[in-house]
Write a protein that holds these residues in place. Structure first.
Motif, PDB file in Angstrom:
ATOM      1  N   UNK A 111       0.476  -1.006   0.125  1.00  0.00           N
ATOM      2  CA  UNK A 111       0.210   0.287  -0.049  1.00  0.00           C
ATOM      3  C   UNK A 111       0.923   1.171  -0.071  1.00  0.00           C
ATOM      4  N   UNK A 112       0.918   1.746  -1.758  1.00  0.00           N
ATOM      5  CA  UNK A 112       2.039   3.137  -1.203  1.00  0.00           C
ATOM      6  C   UNK A 112       3.301   2.736  -2.392  1.00  0.00           C
ATOM      7  N   UNK A 113       2.780   2.999  -3.347  1.00  0.00           N
ATOM      8  CA  UNK A 113       3.756   2.378  -4.009  1.00  0.00           C
ATOM      9  C   UNK A 113       4.926   3.724  -3.957  1.00  0.00           C
ATOM     10  N   UNK A 137      -0.659   8.434  -6.841  1.00  0.00           N
ATOM     11  CA  UNK A 137      -0.934   9.239  -7.937  1.00  0.00           C
ATOM     12  C   UNK A 137      -0.299   8.582  -8.737  1.00  0.00           C
ATOM     13  N   UNK A 138      -1.302   8.791 -10.690  1.00  0.00           N
ATOM     14  CA  UNK A 138      -0.778   8.372 -11.366  1.00  0.00           C
ATOM     15  C   UNK A 138       0.720   8.469 -12.068  1.00  0.00           C
ATOM     16  N   UNK A 160      -3.357   1.968  -9.619  1.00  0.00           N
ATOM     17  CA  UNK A 160      -3.445   3.573  -9.516  1.00  0.00           C
ATOM     18  C   UNK A 160      -4.963   2.856  -9.455  1.00  0.00           C
ATOM     19  N   UNK A 161      -4.919   4.272  -7.633  1.00  0.00           N
ATOM     20  CA  UNK A 161      -6.307   3.922  -6.994  1.00  0.00           C
ATOM     21  C   UNK A 161      -5.876   4.580  -5.838  1.00  0.00           C
ATOM     22  N   UNK A 162      -6.286   5.230  -4.914  1.00  0.00           N
ATOM     23  CA  UNK A 162      -7.158   5.619  -3.785  1.00  0.00           C
ATOM     24  C   UNK A 162      -7.174   4.235  -2.935  1.00  0.00           C
TER      25      UNK A 162
END
Length: 259
Positions: A111-113, A137-138, A160-162
């Motif tokens: 969770x969080x790239x 963030x894309x 890419x997603x919230x």
């Protein structure tokens, strides 16, 4: 900053090394993984991955999400500057690689790239694993995806997603994640929401790693709630990271370890 210094001094006062650990499971993890000083060929790949980001002077539009990922701001930032200030340190990347290599999880969630510094460590730790990494963030996610392809981390699925939207919308109840690395939203509310949403995905051998458990008073409160959850059996506090294990055969124990 003062809070973190005080927390670190408390950590140093209470922390132990492997000689004070009587759990065979934790002792083996410390001696064979945490404190493994042998060089690994993958370390050179992790170093080169980081080096290419630090040399990248391009600018991207970065979206920073606030509490609950509802409030956000955008700003232009240089990729090299992001690599310097965000993401995992070289030492922690090597530890994350060793942990992944030690447990050999077949399914991994991050969770969080960010720029994929931790993602590469997860992917290299077990090339046979499926690594799902989520980034809100894309533009940041795009940089990470290109980097991961360049370094042959072909076992990674970039999403890419919230974060909360992904966890709610996906059928995660039908998924088992053997390892989850939480590095997306360092707030008590979000951390506990992710914890509750993902509990349905655990099995007996699942490993969860929470970043920045002493970042703030709120995060320390979240860590205490997680430690006391009835499904949590063993925790290891290494100051920056909190490790959580759900092994039903283990007595409930909490360790504070210098790593």
């Amino acid at each position: 900053m003062l809070f973190q210094i005080q927390s670190y001094l408390k950590f140093l006062w209470h922390s132990k090394n492997e000689h004070a650990v009587h759990s065979p499971f934790v002792f083996s993890l410390l001696t064979k993984c945490f404190y493994d000083k042998k060089p690994k060929p993958e370390y050179a790949i992790l170093k080169k991955y980081r080096k290419t980001l630090l040399e990248n002077k391009n600018f991207i539009e970065v979206t920073d999400f606030g509490a609950g990922s509802k409030v956000f701001k955008s700003n232009r930032r240089q990729i090299s500057k992001i690599a310097q200030t965000a993401g995992i340190s070289p030492k922690r990347a090597e530890l994350l690689f060793r942990v992944t290599n030690y447990f050999q999880p077949s399914t991994i969630l991050e969770i969080g790239t960010s720029l994929g510094l931790a993602t590469s460590a997860l992917a290299l730790g077990n090339p046979k694993a499926k690594v799902v990494t989520i980034e809100g963030c894309p533009n940041t996610a795009n940089v990470a995806q290109n980097q991961l392809v360049e370094f042959d981390c072909n076992n990674v699925e970039n999403v890419i997603s919230e974060f909360e939207s992904f966890l709610i919308s996906e059928n995660i109840q039908a998924t088992n994640y053997n390892l989850i690395y939480f590095d997306g939203n360092h707030s008590k509310k979000a951390t506990l929401e992710y914890f509750d949403l993902l509990l349905s995905t655990i099995d007996n051998d699942s490993v969860w790693i929470f970043d920045d458990i002493h970042w703030s008073e709120d995060m320390e409160e979240a860590w205490e709630i997680i430690k006391n959850h009835p499904k949590v059996k063993v925790t290891i506090d290494t100051f920056q990271w909190g490790f959580v294990f759900f092994r039903r055969e283990q007595p409930k124990e909490h360790f504070i370890i210098r790593a």
